[in-house]
Design a protein around this motif. Sequence first.
Motif, PDB file in Angstrom:
ATOM      1  N   THR A 160     -85.573  54.953 -40.366  1.00  0.00           N
ATOM      2  CA  THR A 160     -84.309  54.526 -40.974  1.00  0.00           C
ATOM      3  C   THR A 160     -83.603  53.495 -40.098  1.00  0.00           C
ATOM      4  O   THR A 160     -83.980  53.255 -38.959  1.00  0.00           O
ATOM      5  N   ARG A 161     -82.534  52.915 -40.622  1.00  0.00           N
ATOM      6  CA  ARG A 161     -81.778  51.900 -39.901  1.00  0.00           C
ATOM      7  C   ARG A 161     -80.553  52.472 -39.204  1.00  0.00           C
ATOM      8  O   ARG A 161     -79.831  51.752 -38.540  1.00  0.00           O
ATOM      9  N   ASP A 162     -80.297  53.762 -39.379  1.00  0.00           N
ATOM     10  CA  ASP A 162     -79.077  54.324 -38.789  1.00  0.00           C
ATOM     11  C   ASP A 162     -79.383  55.109 -37.523  1.00  0.00           C
ATOM     12  O   ASP A 162     -80.526  55.417 -37.217  1.00  0.00           O
ATOM     13  N   ARG A 163     -78.324  55.393 -36.788  1.00  0.00           N
ATOM     14  CA  ARG A 163     -78.425  56.193 -35.569  1.00  0.00           C
ATOM     15  C   ARG A 163     -77.718  57.514 -35.873  1.00  0.00           C
ATOM     16  O   ARG A 163     -76.589  57.507 -36.353  1.00  0.00           O
ATOM     17  N   ARG A 164     -78.397  58.623 -35.596  1.00  0.00           N
ATOM     18  CA  ARG A 164     -77.781  59.929 -35.822  1.00  0.00           C
ATOM     19  C   ARG A 164     -77.750  60.697 -34.512  1.00  0.00           C
ATOM     20  O   ARG A 164     -78.610  60.518 -33.662  1.00  0.00           O
ATOM     21  N   ILE A 165     -76.746  61.562 -34.386  1.00  0.00           N
ATOM     22  CA  ILE A 165     -76.625  62.371 -33.172  1.00  0.00           C
ATOM     23  C   ILE A 165     -76.417  63.830 -33.562  1.00  0.00           C
ATOM     24  O   ILE A 165     -75.722  64.138 -34.532  1.00  0.00           O
TER      25      ILE A 165
ATOM     26  N   LYS B 232     -71.974  53.303 -30.061  1.00  0.00           N
ATOM     27  CA  LYS B 232     -73.160  53.258 -30.920  1.00  0.00           C
ATOM     28  C   LYS B 232     -73.572  51.836 -31.280  1.00  0.00           C
ATOM     29  O   LYS B 232     -74.750  51.593 -31.535  1.00  0.00           O
ATOM     30  N   ASP B 233     -72.648  50.898 -31.250  1.00  0.00           N
ATOM     31  CA  ASP B 233     -73.010  49.511 -31.547  1.00  0.00           C
ATOM     32  C   ASP B 233     -73.857  48.897 -30.432  1.00  0.00           C
ATOM     33  O   ASP B 233     -74.530  47.896 -30.651  1.00  0.00           O
TER      34      ASP B 233
ATOM     35  N   PHE C 205     -80.585  50.895 -25.207  1.00  0.00           N
ATOM     36  CA  PHE C 205     -79.553  49.881 -25.420  1.00  0.00           C
ATOM     37  C   PHE C 205     -80.186  48.674 -26.085  1.00  0.00           C
ATOM     38  O   PHE C 205     -81.366  48.354 -25.828  1.00  0.00           O
ATOM     39  N   MET C 206     -79.423  48.010 -26.945  1.00  0.00           N
ATOM     40  CA  MET C 206     -79.935  46.791 -27.604  1.00  0.00           C
ATOM     41  C   MET C 206     -80.227  45.740 -26.562  1.00  0.00           C
ATOM     42  O   MET C 206     -79.509  45.612 -25.575  1.00  0.00           O
TER      43      MET C 206
END
Length: 115
Positions: free
Chosen positions: A37-42, A71-72, A110-111
Amino acid sequence: MKRFPSIKKNQDFQKVYRRGRSHANRQLVMYVVRTETRDRRIGISVSKKVGNSVVRHHITRLIREAFRLNKDRLETGLDIVVVVRAAARESDYKTIERAFLHLCGLHNIFMKESK
């Protein structure tokens, strides 16, 4: 208002525990697994050994806020599970955020900076 991107189901937690890589520091243990997926979940796990419900919820809110504000900076397509250690009981927000970011750095999530 958007919902907070959290992991709620036990099977999702178990998938991260089994397939994910883990790193730890004094306050937290972090498991990370990449997803399609494209999202980040915690997902946040706080044992009763850490303290009573007030203490556990307070620490959960601190970790959730650290994730929300940073999160960004994280890559997309991640499921993250944070397990709180008893040493985090006395920690303030800055300490928890520093521990969270330290583990993100160890996981190298990290991006990448585009030049």
